[in-house]
Scaffold this motif. Structure first.
Motif, PDB file in Angstrom:
ATOM      1  N   GLN A 125     -11.472   5.646   3.768  1.00  0.00           N
ATOM      2  CA  GLN A 125     -10.845   5.885   2.084  1.00  0.00           C
ATOM      3  C   GLN A 125     -11.597   7.355   2.173  1.00  0.00           C
ATOM      4  O   GLN A 125     -11.902   8.385   2.110  1.00  0.00           O
ATOM      5  CB  GLN A 125     -11.492   5.259   0.908  1.00  0.00           C
ATOM      6  CG  GLN A 125     -10.904   6.166  -0.541  1.00  0.00           C
ATOM      7  CD  GLN A 125      -9.288   6.191  -0.467  1.00  0.00           C
ATOM      8  OE1 GLN A 125      -8.773   6.083   0.345  1.00  0.00           O
ATOM      9  NE2 GLN A 125      -9.920   7.636  -1.210  1.00  0.00           N
ATOM     10  N   ASN A 155      -8.087   2.859   0.558  1.00  0.00           N
ATOM     11  CA  ASN A 155      -8.605   0.790   0.317  1.00  0.00           C
ATOM     12  C   ASN A 155      -7.986   0.196  -1.091  1.00  0.00           C
ATOM     13  O   ASN A 155      -9.274  -0.036  -1.802  1.00  0.00           O
ATOM     14  CB  ASN A 155     -10.362   2.045  -0.290  1.00  0.00           C
ATOM     15  CG  ASN A 155     -10.772   2.551  -0.761  1.00  0.00           C
ATOM     16  OD1 ASN A 155      -9.656   2.844  -2.330  1.00  0.00           O
ATOM     17  ND2 ASN A 155     -11.547   2.176  -1.699  1.00  0.00           N
ATOM     18  N   ASP A 156      -7.151   0.978  -1.321  1.00  0.00           N
ATOM     19  CA  ASP A 156      -6.392  -0.140  -2.834  1.00  0.00           C
ATOM     20  C   ASP A 156      -6.479  -1.394  -1.894  1.00  0.00           C
ATOM     21  O   ASP A 156      -6.764  -2.003  -0.993  1.00  0.00           O
ATOM     22  CB  ASP A 156      -5.065   0.113  -2.715  1.00  0.00           C
ATOM     23  CG  ASP A 156      -4.066  -0.074  -1.925  1.00  0.00           C
ATOM     24  OD1 ASP A 156      -5.021   0.356  -0.549  1.00  0.00           O
ATOM     25  OD2 ASP A 156      -2.889  -0.569  -2.114  1.00  0.00           O
ATOM     26  N   GLN A 157      -6.451  -2.825  -2.966  1.00  0.00           N
ATOM     27  CA  GLN A 157      -6.110  -3.841  -2.555  1.00  0.00           C
ATOM     28  C   GLN A 157      -5.469  -4.478  -1.318  1.00  0.00           C
ATOM     29  O   GLN A 157      -5.654  -5.049  -0.782  1.00  0.00           O
ATOM     30  CB  GLN A 157      -6.078  -4.689  -4.262  1.00  0.00           C
ATOM     31  CG  GLN A 157      -6.449  -6.276  -3.844  1.00  0.00           C
ATOM     32  CD  GLN A 157      -7.694  -6.690  -3.519  1.00  0.00           C
ATOM     33  OE1 GLN A 157      -9.321  -6.203  -4.215  1.00  0.00           O
ATOM     34  NE2 GLN A 157      -7.790  -7.354  -2.504  1.00  0.00           N
ATOM     35  N   LYS A 214      -5.016   6.837  -1.130  1.00  0.00           N
ATOM     36  CA  LYS A 214      -5.256   6.164  -1.518  1.00  0.00           C
ATOM     37  C   LYS A 214      -5.341   4.582  -0.033  1.00  0.00           C
ATOM     38  O   LYS A 214      -4.331   3.588  -0.409  1.00  0.00           O
ATOM     39  CB  LYS A 214      -4.255   5.672  -2.617  1.00  0.00           C
ATOM     40  CG  LYS A 214      -4.789   3.965  -3.365  1.00  0.00           C
ATOM     41  CD  LYS A 214      -3.948   3.116  -4.184  1.00  0.00           C
ATOM     42  CE  LYS A 214      -3.150   3.988  -5.932  1.00  0.00           C
ATOM     43  NZ  LYS A 214      -2.874   4.033  -6.135  1.00  0.00           N
ATOM     44  N   ALA A 217       1.364  -1.455  -0.064  1.00  0.00           N
ATOM     45  CA  ALA A 217       0.647   0.150  -0.150  1.00  0.00           C
ATOM     46  C   ALA A 217       1.017   1.098  -0.068  1.00  0.00           C
ATOM     47  O   ALA A 217       1.906   1.411   0.528  1.00  0.00           O
ATOM     48  CB  ALA A 217      -0.974  -0.280   1.643  1.00  0.00           C
ATOM     49  N   ASP A 224     -13.346   0.372   2.810  1.00  0.00           N
ATOM     50  CA  ASP A 224     -13.809   1.698   1.606  1.00  0.00           C
ATOM     51  C   ASP A 224     -14.320   2.905   3.018  1.00  0.00           C
ATOM     52  O   ASP A 224     -14.294   4.131   2.661  1.00  0.00           O
ATOM     53  CB  ASP A 224     -14.972   0.883   1.200  1.00  0.00           C
ATOM     54  CG  ASP A 224     -14.420   0.111  -0.253  1.00  0.00           C
ATOM     55  OD1 ASP A 224     -13.900  -0.065  -0.173  1.00  0.00           O
ATOM     56  OD2 ASP A 224     -15.384  -0.605  -0.100  1.00  0.00           O
ATOM     57  N   SER A 284      -4.629  -2.771   0.748  1.00  0.00           N
ATOM     58  CA  SER A 284      -4.820  -2.278   2.522  1.00  0.00           C
ATOM     59  C   SER A 284      -6.299  -3.143   2.908  1.00  0.00           C
ATOM     60  O   SER A 284      -6.249  -3.692   4.565  1.00  0.00           O
ATOM     61  CB  SER A 284      -5.227  -1.088   2.404  1.00  0.00           C
ATOM     62  OG  SER A 284      -4.123   0.073   1.364  1.00  0.00           O
TER      63      SER A 284
END
Length: 446
Positions: free
Chosen positions: A431, A231-233, A229, A213, A428, A235
Protein backbone atom coordinates in the motif's frame (compact mmCIF):
# COMPACT_ATOMS: atom_id res chain seq x y z
CA UNK A 1 0.54 -10.58 -17.53
CA UNK A 2 2.36 -13.88 -17.77
CA UNK A 3 -0.18 -15.20 -20.25
CA UNK A 4 1.29 -13.20 -23.12
CA UNK A 5 4.55 -15.14 -22.64
CA UNK A 6 2.67 -18.40 -22.30
CA UNK A 7 1.09 -18.08 -25.73
CA UNK A 8 4.54 -18.24 -27.27
CA UNK A 9 4.92 -21.79 -26.00
CA UNK A 10 1.60 -22.89 -27.44
CA UNK A 11 2.32 -22.03 -31.07
CA UNK A 12 4.86 -20.22 -33.20
CA UNK A 13 3.95 -16.59 -33.68
CA UNK A 14 4.14 -14.91 -37.05
CA UNK A 15 7.18 -12.68 -37.47
CA UNK A 16 6.78 -8.93 -37.14
CA UNK A 17 7.41 -6.84 -40.21
CA UNK A 18 7.84 -3.32 -38.89
CA UNK A 19 6.33 -0.65 -36.71
CA UNK A 20 4.02 1.03 -39.19
CA UNK A 21 1.67 -1.10 -41.24
CA UNK A 22 0.00 -0.21 -44.51
CA UNK A 23 -1.86 3.00 -45.16
CA UNK A 24 -5.41 3.19 -43.88
CA UNK A 25 -6.53 5.84 -46.34
CA UNK A 26 -9.92 5.08 -47.81
CA UNK A 27 -9.92 3.85 -51.38
CA UNK A 28 -6.72 1.83 -51.44
CA UNK A 29 -3.81 0.38 -49.48
CA UNK A 30 -0.14 -0.27 -49.63
CA UNK A 31 -0.20 -3.90 -48.56
CA UNK A 32 3.57 -4.36 -48.73
CA UNK A 33 3.95 -4.15 -44.95
CA UNK A 34 1.06 -6.46 -44.06
CA UNK A 35 1.80 -9.87 -42.64
CA UNK A 36 -1.35 -11.06 -44.41
CA UNK A 37 -2.22 -10.73 -48.08
CA UNK A 38 -5.08 -8.41 -48.96
CA UNK A 39 -6.90 -9.71 -52.02
CA UNK A 40 -9.70 -7.16 -52.30
CA UNK A 41 -8.44 -3.92 -53.74
CA UNK A 42 -9.83 -0.37 -53.83
CA UNK A 43 -11.60 -0.66 -50.46
CA UNK A 44 -10.72 1.02 -47.15
CA UNK A 45 -7.98 -0.66 -45.14
CA UNK A 46 -7.73 -0.75 -41.35
CA UNK A 47 -4.33 -1.49 -39.85
CA UNK A 48 -4.07 -3.84 -36.88
CA UNK A 49 -1.41 -5.12 -34.51
CA UNK A 50 -1.85 -8.44 -32.76
CA UNK A 51 -0.02 -11.56 -31.68
CA UNK A 52 -2.53 -14.41 -31.29
CA UNK A 53 -1.00 -17.61 -32.73
CA UNK A 54 -3.88 -17.92 -35.22
CA UNK A 55 -4.14 -14.24 -36.16
CA UNK A 56 -3.45 -15.03 -39.81
CA UNK A 57 -6.57 -17.19 -39.95
CA UNK A 58 -8.64 -14.68 -37.98
CA UNK A 59 -7.70 -11.80 -40.30
CA UNK A 60 -8.19 -13.87 -43.45
CA UNK A 61 -11.64 -14.90 -42.24
CA UNK A 62 -12.61 -11.28 -41.59
CA UNK A 63 -11.34 -10.13 -44.96
CA UNK A 64 -13.15 -12.91 -46.81
CA UNK A 65 -16.40 -11.94 -45.10
CA UNK A 66 -16.17 -8.19 -45.78
CA UNK A 67 -16.21 -6.32 -49.06
CA UNK A 68 -16.35 -2.84 -47.51
CA UNK A 69 -13.16 -2.97 -45.43
CA UNK A 70 -9.97 -5.02 -45.27
CA UNK A 71 -7.55 -5.60 -42.40
CA UNK A 72 -3.81 -5.14 -42.77
CA UNK A 73 -2.26 -7.09 -39.90
CA UNK A 74 1.26 -6.71 -38.54
CA UNK A 75 2.81 -8.60 -35.64
CA UNK A 76 5.21 -6.11 -34.05
CA UNK A 77 5.83 -8.28 -31.01
CA UNK A 78 4.10 -9.95 -28.12
CA UNK A 79 2.92 -8.18 -24.98
CA UNK A 80 5.47 -5.68 -23.71
CA UNK A 81 7.29 -5.61 -27.06
CA UNK A 82 4.12 -4.40 -28.73
CA UNK A 83 3.29 -2.02 -25.89
CA UNK A 84 6.71 -0.39 -26.11
CA UNK A 85 6.18 0.30 -29.82
CA UNK A 86 2.69 1.60 -29.15
CA UNK A 87 4.02 3.90 -26.43
CA UNK A 88 6.60 5.24 -28.88
CA UNK A 89 3.85 5.92 -31.39
CA UNK A 90 1.72 7.64 -28.74
CA UNK A 91 4.61 9.93 -27.80
CA UNK A 92 5.35 10.70 -31.45
CA UNK A 93 1.72 11.27 -32.33
CA UNK A 94 2.08 8.98 -35.33
CA UNK A 95 2.88 5.38 -36.19
CA UNK A 96 0.14 3.59 -34.26
CA UNK A 97 -2.23 1.14 -35.93
CA UNK A 98 -5.96 1.75 -36.20
CA UNK A 99 -6.73 -1.31 -34.05
CA UNK A 100 -4.47 -2.88 -31.46
CA UNK A 101 -4.59 -6.08 -29.47
CA UNK A 102 -4.14 -5.23 -25.80
CA UNK A 103 -4.53 -7.12 -22.56
CA UNK A 104 -7.47 -5.92 -20.51
CA UNK A 105 -5.38 -4.81 -17.56
CA UNK A 106 -3.31 -2.53 -19.84
CA UNK A 107 -6.28 -0.62 -21.22
CA UNK A 108 -6.35 2.04 -18.42
CA UNK A 109 -2.64 2.70 -18.95
CA UNK A 110 -3.26 3.76 -22.53
CA UNK A 111 -6.71 5.25 -21.93
CA UNK A 112 -5.41 7.81 -19.44
CA UNK A 113 -2.99 9.05 -22.11
CA UNK A 114 -5.88 9.64 -24.50
CA UNK A 115 -4.54 6.93 -26.80
CA UNK A 116 -7.72 4.84 -27.11
CA UNK A 117 -11.21 5.56 -28.43
CA UNK A 118 -14.45 5.00 -26.53
CA UNK A 119 -16.21 2.63 -28.94
CA UNK A 120 -19.61 2.97 -27.30
CA UNK A 121 -20.49 5.56 -29.92
CA UNK A 122 -19.67 3.21 -32.79
CA UNK A 123 -22.11 0.32 -32.91
CA UNK A 124 -21.75 -0.88 -29.35
CA UNK A 125 -25.46 -1.53 -28.83
CA UNK A 126 -25.50 -3.98 -31.73
CA UNK A 127 -22.85 -6.23 -30.14
CA UNK A 128 -23.38 -5.64 -26.42
CA UNK A 129 -25.39 -8.84 -26.01
CA UNK A 130 -22.57 -10.92 -27.50
CA UNK A 131 -20.53 -10.75 -24.27
CA UNK A 132 -21.20 -11.02 -20.56
CA UNK A 133 -21.16 -8.34 -17.89
CA UNK A 134 -17.72 -9.19 -16.57
CA UNK A 135 -16.17 -9.26 -20.02
CA UNK A 136 -17.35 -5.73 -20.77
CA UNK A 137 -16.34 -4.38 -17.36
CA UNK A 138 -12.78 -5.60 -17.84
CA UNK A 139 -12.41 -3.51 -21.00
CA UNK A 140 -14.17 -0.43 -19.64
CA UNK A 141 -12.95 2.60 -17.73
CA UNK A 142 -15.84 4.13 -15.88
CA UNK A 143 -18.86 4.04 -18.18
CA UNK A 144 -16.79 4.14 -21.37
CA UNK A 145 -15.74 1.08 -23.36
CA UNK A 146 -12.22 0.90 -24.76
CA UNK A 147 -12.00 -2.59 -26.18
CA UNK A 148 -13.87 -5.57 -27.57
CA UNK A 149 -13.33 -8.69 -25.44
CA UNK A 150 -11.83 -11.73 -27.10
CA UNK A 151 -10.59 -14.19 -24.51
CA UNK A 152 -10.47 -14.57 -20.74
CA UNK A 153 -9.29 -16.84 -17.98
CA UNK A 154 -11.89 -18.01 -15.47
CA UNK A 155 -9.92 -19.49 -12.58
CA UNK A 156 -10.36 -23.02 -11.26
CA UNK A 157 -8.42 -25.74 -9.44
CA UNK A 158 -6.60 -28.22 -11.65
CA UNK A 159 -5.62 -31.28 -9.67
CA UNK A 160 -3.87 -34.64 -9.94
CA UNK A 161 -6.60 -37.23 -9.72
CA UNK A 162 -4.09 -39.99 -8.94
CA UNK A 163 -2.79 -38.06 -5.91
CA UNK A 164 -6.28 -37.25 -4.68
CA UNK A 165 -7.28 -40.90 -5.03
CA UNK A 166 -4.16 -42.16 -3.27
CA UNK A 167 -4.70 -39.95 -0.23
CA UNK A 168 -8.50 -40.22 -0.34
CA UNK A 169 -8.98 -36.50 -0.94
CA UNK A 170 -12.05 -35.00 -2.56
CA UNK A 171 -11.82 -31.60 -4.27
CA UNK A 172 -12.03 -28.98 -1.50
CA UNK A 173 -14.95 -26.60 -1.78
CA UNK A 174 -13.55 -24.00 0.61
CA UNK A 175 -10.10 -22.62 1.32
CA UNK A 176 -10.33 -24.05 4.83
CA UNK A 177 -10.85 -27.48 3.30
CA UNK A 178 -7.97 -26.82 0.92
CA UNK A 179 -5.61 -26.30 3.87
CA UNK A 180 -6.98 -29.35 5.66
CA UNK A 181 -6.42 -31.50 2.58
CA UNK A 182 -2.90 -30.09 2.18
CA UNK A 183 -2.09 -30.99 5.78
CA UNK A 184 -3.47 -34.50 5.34
CA UNK A 185 -1.33 -35.13 2.29
CA UNK A 186 1.78 -33.75 3.97
CA UNK A 187 1.22 -35.80 7.11
CA UNK A 188 1.02 -38.91 4.95
CA UNK A 189 4.31 -38.08 3.27
CA UNK A 190 2.74 -36.84 0.05
CA UNK A 191 3.72 -34.03 -2.30
CA UNK A 192 3.18 -30.32 -1.97
CA UNK A 193 -0.46 -29.42 -2.34
CA UNK A 194 0.02 -26.29 -4.47
CA UNK A 195 2.35 -23.38 -5.07
CA UNK A 196 2.78 -19.76 -3.99
CA UNK A 197 4.60 -18.19 -6.91
CA UNK A 198 5.92 -14.65 -6.58
CA UNK A 199 5.70 -14.14 -10.34
CA UNK A 200 1.92 -14.54 -10.68
CA UNK A 201 0.83 -11.22 -9.19
CA UNK A 202 -2.26 -10.97 -11.37
CA UNK A 203 -3.49 -14.25 -9.91
CA UNK A 204 -2.71 -13.07 -6.39
CA UNK A 205 -4.73 -9.93 -7.03
CA UNK A 206 -7.63 -12.02 -8.34
CA UNK A 207 -7.54 -14.24 -5.25
CA UNK A 208 -7.71 -11.14 -3.06
CA UNK A 209 -10.67 -9.87 -5.05
CA UNK A 210 -12.38 -13.19 -4.46
CA UNK A 211 -12.13 -12.52 -0.72
CA UNK A 212 -13.73 -9.09 -1.18
CA UNK A 213 -10.83 -6.76 -1.96
CA UNK A 214 -11.23 -3.85 -4.38
CA UNK A 215 -7.62 -2.78 -5.05
CA UNK A 216 -8.41 0.24 -7.22
CA UNK A 217 -11.28 2.60 -7.88
CA UNK A 218 -10.95 5.01 -10.76
CA UNK A 219 -13.37 7.38 -12.47
CA UNK A 220 -12.13 8.99 -15.71
CA UNK A 221 -14.37 11.95 -14.93
CA UNK A 222 -11.77 12.69 -12.21
CA UNK A 223 -8.63 11.56 -14.06
CA UNK A 224 -6.17 12.63 -11.38
CA UNK A 225 -7.90 10.93 -8.46
CA UNK A 226 -7.60 7.23 -7.70
CA UNK A 227 -8.58 4.96 -4.87
CA UNK A 228 -5.80 2.63 -3.73
CA UNK A 229 -6.76 0.03 -1.16
CA UNK A 230 -4.17 -2.73 -1.04
CA UNK A 231 -4.01 -3.38 2.69
CA UNK A 232 -7.67 -3.87 3.57
CA UNK A 233 -8.54 -6.90 5.66
CA UNK A 234 -9.46 -9.07 2.68
CA UNK A 235 -6.12 -8.41 0.99
CA UNK A 236 -4.26 -9.16 4.21
CA UNK A 237 -6.25 -12.33 4.83
CA UNK A 238 -5.32 -13.81 1.46
CA UNK A 239 -1.62 -13.00 1.77
CA UNK A 240 -1.59 -14.34 5.32
CA UNK A 241 -3.37 -17.50 4.18
CA UNK A 242 -0.92 -18.33 1.40
CA UNK A 243 2.06 -17.20 3.44
CA UNK A 244 0.88 -19.54 6.19
CA UNK A 245 0.58 -22.46 3.79
CA UNK A 246 4.11 -21.83 2.57
CA UNK A 247 5.50 -21.49 6.10
CA UNK A 248 3.94 -24.82 7.07
CA UNK A 249 5.45 -26.47 4.02
CA UNK A 250 2.05 -27.27 2.56
CA UNK A 251 2.68 -25.47 -0.74
CA UNK A 252 5.80 -24.73 -2.71
CA UNK A 253 7.31 -21.34 -3.48
CA UNK A 254 8.55 -21.94 -7.01
CA UNK A 255 8.14 -19.28 -9.69
CA UNK A 256 5.59 -20.59 -12.15
CA UNK A 257 6.05 -21.02 -15.93
CA UNK A 258 9.65 -22.08 -15.39
CA UNK A 259 11.17 -25.39 -16.54
CA UNK A 260 11.56 -26.36 -12.90
CA UNK A 261 7.91 -25.74 -12.14
CA UNK A 262 6.70 -27.58 -15.25
CA UNK A 263 8.95 -30.51 -14.38
CA UNK A 264 7.36 -30.56 -10.94
CA UNK A 265 3.87 -30.59 -12.43
CA UNK A 266 4.78 -33.49 -14.72
CA UNK A 267 6.42 -35.45 -11.91
CA UNK A 268 3.52 -35.05 -9.49
CA UNK A 269 5.29 -32.68 -7.11
CA UNK A 270 2.07 -30.64 -6.78
CA UNK A 271 -1.37 -32.01 -6.04
CA UNK A 272 -3.14 -28.89 -7.36
CA UNK A 273 -2.55 -26.02 -9.72
CA UNK A 274 -4.70 -22.91 -9.22
CA UNK A 275 -4.90 -21.38 -12.67
CA UNK A 276 -7.07 -20.12 -15.51
CA UNK A 277 -8.99 -21.82 -18.29
CA UNK A 278 -6.12 -21.27 -20.71
CA UNK A 279 -3.79 -23.38 -18.54
CA UNK A 280 -4.54 -26.74 -20.21
CA UNK A 281 -3.39 -25.32 -23.54
CA UNK A 282 -0.23 -23.92 -21.98
CA UNK A 283 0.51 -27.11 -20.07
CA UNK A 284 -0.05 -29.27 -23.13
CA UNK A 285 2.29 -27.06 -25.16
CA UNK A 286 4.88 -27.38 -22.39
CA UNK A 287 4.72 -31.18 -22.51
CA UNK A 288 2.44 -31.81 -19.55
CA UNK A 289 -0.04 -34.68 -19.84
CA UNK A 290 1.85 -36.43 -22.63
CA UNK A 291 4.00 -38.93 -20.76
CA UNK A 292 3.84 -40.56 -17.36
CA UNK A 293 1.22 -38.03 -16.29
CA UNK A 294 -1.17 -38.72 -19.19
CA UNK A 295 -4.81 -38.84 -18.10
CA UNK A 296 -4.04 -37.95 -14.50
CA UNK A 297 -5.42 -34.41 -14.44
CA UNK A 298 -8.92 -33.19 -13.58
CA UNK A 299 -10.40 -29.80 -12.76
CA UNK A 300 -12.78 -28.59 -10.06
CA UNK A 301 -14.34 -25.22 -9.20
CA UNK A 302 -12.15 -22.76 -7.34
CA UNK A 303 -12.43 -23.15 -3.54
CA UNK A 304 -14.47 -20.42 -1.91
CA UNK A 305 -14.21 -18.37 1.27
CA UNK A 306 -17.97 -18.46 1.71
CA UNK A 307 -19.62 -21.26 -0.29
CA UNK A 308 -23.02 -19.70 0.35
CA UNK A 309 -21.83 -16.60 -1.52
CA UNK A 310 -19.40 -17.82 -4.17
CA UNK A 311 -17.22 -15.34 -6.04
CA UNK A 312 -15.63 -16.24 -9.37
CA UNK A 313 -12.46 -14.62 -10.62
CA UNK A 314 -10.50 -14.23 -13.83
CA UNK A 315 -6.83 -14.26 -14.76
CA UNK A 316 -5.82 -12.90 -18.14
CA UNK A 317 -7.63 -11.88 -21.26
CA UNK A 318 -7.19 -9.66 -24.27
CA UNK A 319 -9.23 -7.32 -26.43
CA UNK A 320 -9.12 -5.32 -29.64
CA UNK A 321 -9.02 -1.56 -29.04
CA UNK A 322 -9.34 1.35 -31.45
CA UNK A 323 -6.50 3.82 -31.19
CA UNK A 324 -6.83 7.58 -31.20
CA UNK A 325 -4.67 7.71 -34.32
CA UNK A 326 -7.27 5.80 -36.36
CA UNK A 327 -8.28 8.05 -39.26
CA UNK A 328 -11.72 6.48 -39.45
CA UNK A 329 -12.60 5.32 -35.91
CA UNK A 330 -16.05 4.07 -36.87
CA UNK A 331 -14.57 1.79 -39.51
CA UNK A 332 -11.83 0.70 -37.08
CA UNK A 333 -14.51 -0.12 -34.51
CA UNK A 334 -16.26 -2.32 -37.07
CA UNK A 335 -13.02 -4.26 -37.43
CA UNK A 336 -12.53 -4.51 -33.66
CA UNK A 337 -16.06 -5.85 -33.26
CA UNK A 338 -15.66 -8.30 -36.13
CA UNK A 339 -12.22 -9.80 -35.55
CA UNK A 340 -12.30 -13.15 -33.77
CA UNK A 341 -16.10 -12.95 -33.69
CA UNK A 342 -16.99 -15.37 -36.50
CA UNK A 343 -17.67 -19.01 -35.70
CA UNK A 344 -14.77 -20.39 -37.72
CA UNK A 345 -12.17 -18.24 -35.95
CA UNK A 346 -13.67 -18.85 -32.51
CA UNK A 347 -13.85 -22.59 -33.10
CA UNK A 348 -10.25 -22.69 -34.26
CA UNK A 349 -9.24 -20.72 -31.17
CA UNK A 350 -10.83 -22.99 -28.61
CA UNK A 351 -10.27 -26.32 -30.34
CA UNK A 352 -6.54 -25.58 -30.58
CA UNK A 353 -6.50 -24.29 -26.98
CA UNK A 354 -5.33 -20.83 -28.05
CA UNK A 355 -8.12 -18.97 -26.26
CA UNK A 356 -10.93 -19.41 -23.80
CA UNK A 357 -13.49 -17.38 -25.79
CA UNK A 358 -15.72 -14.73 -24.27
CA UNK A 359 -18.02 -14.38 -27.26
CA UNK A 360 -21.32 -16.00 -26.32
CA UNK A 361 -21.60 -17.53 -29.78
CA UNK A 362 -18.77 -19.83 -28.72
CA UNK A 363 -19.75 -20.17 -25.08
CA UNK A 364 -23.22 -21.40 -26.08
CA UNK A 365 -22.01 -23.68 -28.86
CA UNK A 366 -22.91 -27.28 -27.87
CA UNK A 367 -19.59 -28.45 -29.26
CA UNK A 368 -17.79 -26.16 -26.80
CA UNK A 369 -20.13 -26.76 -23.88
CA UNK A 370 -20.05 -30.55 -24.15
CA UNK A 371 -16.41 -30.86 -25.16
CA UNK A 372 -14.64 -33.80 -23.56
CA UNK A 373 -11.26 -32.27 -22.85
CA UNK A 374 -8.44 -34.68 -23.61
CA UNK A 375 -6.09 -33.08 -21.09
CA UNK A 376 -8.63 -33.84 -18.37
CA UNK A 377 -9.08 -37.44 -19.55
CA UNK A 378 -12.43 -36.70 -21.19
CA UNK A 379 -13.92 -34.56 -18.42
CA UNK A 380 -16.43 -32.00 -19.69
CA UNK A 381 -14.44 -29.22 -18.08
CA UNK A 382 -16.24 -26.37 -19.81
CA UNK A 383 -19.68 -27.50 -18.73
CA UNK A 384 -18.60 -28.59 -15.25
CA UNK A 385 -16.26 -25.77 -14.26
CA UNK A 386 -15.15 -23.06 -16.63
CA UNK A 387 -18.46 -21.93 -18.11
CA UNK A 388 -20.19 -21.44 -14.74
CA UNK A 389 -17.14 -19.51 -13.55
CA UNK A 390 -17.12 -17.30 -16.65
CA UNK A 391 -20.84 -16.62 -16.44
CA UNK A 392 -20.63 -15.59 -12.78
CA UNK A 393 -17.58 -13.33 -13.18
CA UNK A 394 -18.43 -9.65 -12.54
CA UNK A 395 -15.32 -7.92 -13.82
CA UNK A 396 -12.56 -5.77 -12.29
CA UNK A 397 -11.47 -2.13 -12.24
CA UNK A 398 -7.80 -1.98 -13.22
CA UNK A 399 -5.31 0.78 -12.44
CA UNK A 400 -3.68 3.16 -14.95
CA UNK A 401 -0.33 2.01 -13.54
CA UNK A 402 -1.11 -1.69 -13.35
CA UNK A 403 2.34 -2.96 -14.27
CA UNK A 404 4.00 -1.05 -11.45
CA UNK A 405 1.48 -2.51 -9.01
CA UNK A 406 2.04 -6.07 -10.26
CA UNK A 407 5.81 -5.69 -10.02
CA UNK A 408 5.46 -4.28 -6.52
CA UNK A 409 3.26 -7.22 -5.56
CA UNK A 410 5.92 -9.62 -6.82
CA UNK A 411 8.49 -7.98 -4.54
CA UNK A 412 6.24 -8.28 -1.50
CA UNK A 413 5.27 -11.90 -2.15
CA UNK A 414 8.97 -12.67 -2.51
CA UNK A 415 9.48 -11.22 0.97
CA UNK A 416 6.67 -13.38 2.32
CA UNK A 417 8.34 -16.42 0.80
CA UNK A 418 11.66 -15.47 2.41
CA UNK A 419 9.89 -15.21 5.75
CA UNK A 420 10.99 -11.62 6.29
CA UNK A 421 7.42 -10.29 6.50
CA UNK A 422 3.95 -11.63 7.21
CA UNK A 423 1.20 -11.36 4.64
CA UNK A 424 -0.36 -8.47 6.54
CA UNK A 425 2.95 -6.63 6.72
CA UNK A 426 3.49 -7.20 3.01
CA UNK A 427 0.08 -5.69 2.28
CA UNK A 428 0.94 -2.60 4.32
CA UNK A 429 4.24 -2.23 2.50
CA UNK A 430 2.53 -2.69 -0.84
CA UNK A 431 0.00 0.00 0.00
CA UNK A 432 2.75 2.43 0.96
CA UNK A 433 4.79 1.69 -2.16
CA UNK A 434 1.97 1.94 -4.71
CA UNK A 435 0.30 4.96 -3.07
CA UNK A 436 3.64 6.77 -3.12
CA UNK A 437 4.12 5.91 -6.78
CA UNK A 438 0.61 7.11 -7.64
CA UNK A 439 1.30 10.44 -5.99
CA UNK A 440 4.58 10.75 -7.87
CA UNK A 441 2.60 10.30 -11.08
CA UNK A 442 0.37 13.23 -10.13
CA UNK A 443 -2.60 11.34 -8.69
CA UNK A 444 -4.50 12.27 -5.59
CA UNK A 445 -4.81 9.02 -3.66
CA UNK A 446 -8.16 8.46 -2.01
Amino acid sequence: MKRRRILATVAMLAAGTGLVACSSDEGGSDASNCTNTITKQNVPVVTMWGWYPNTQLVVDNFNKQHDDVQVCWTNVGQGSDEYDKFQTAISAGTGAPDVIMVEADRIPTFQIQGALVDIKQYGFDAVKANYGEGAWKDVSVGDKVYGVPVDGGPVAMIYRKDIFDKYKITPPKTWAEYEQAAQKVKDAGGPLFGDLGANVSALTMALQIQKGAAPFTYDPAQPKAIGVKLNDQASKDVLDYWGGLAKKGLVGTQDQFTPEYISGVINGNYATYISAAWAPGYLTGAGVGKGQDTGKFAVAPLPQWDPANPVQINWGGSAFSVTKQAKKPELAAKVAYGLYADKESLTDGWTNQIIFPLNLTALKDPAFVDLKVAFFNGQQANKDVYLPAAEAYKGVAYAPFGQYYLDAMTKQVSEIIKGSVTGSQAADRLQEDVAKYAKEQGFTVQ
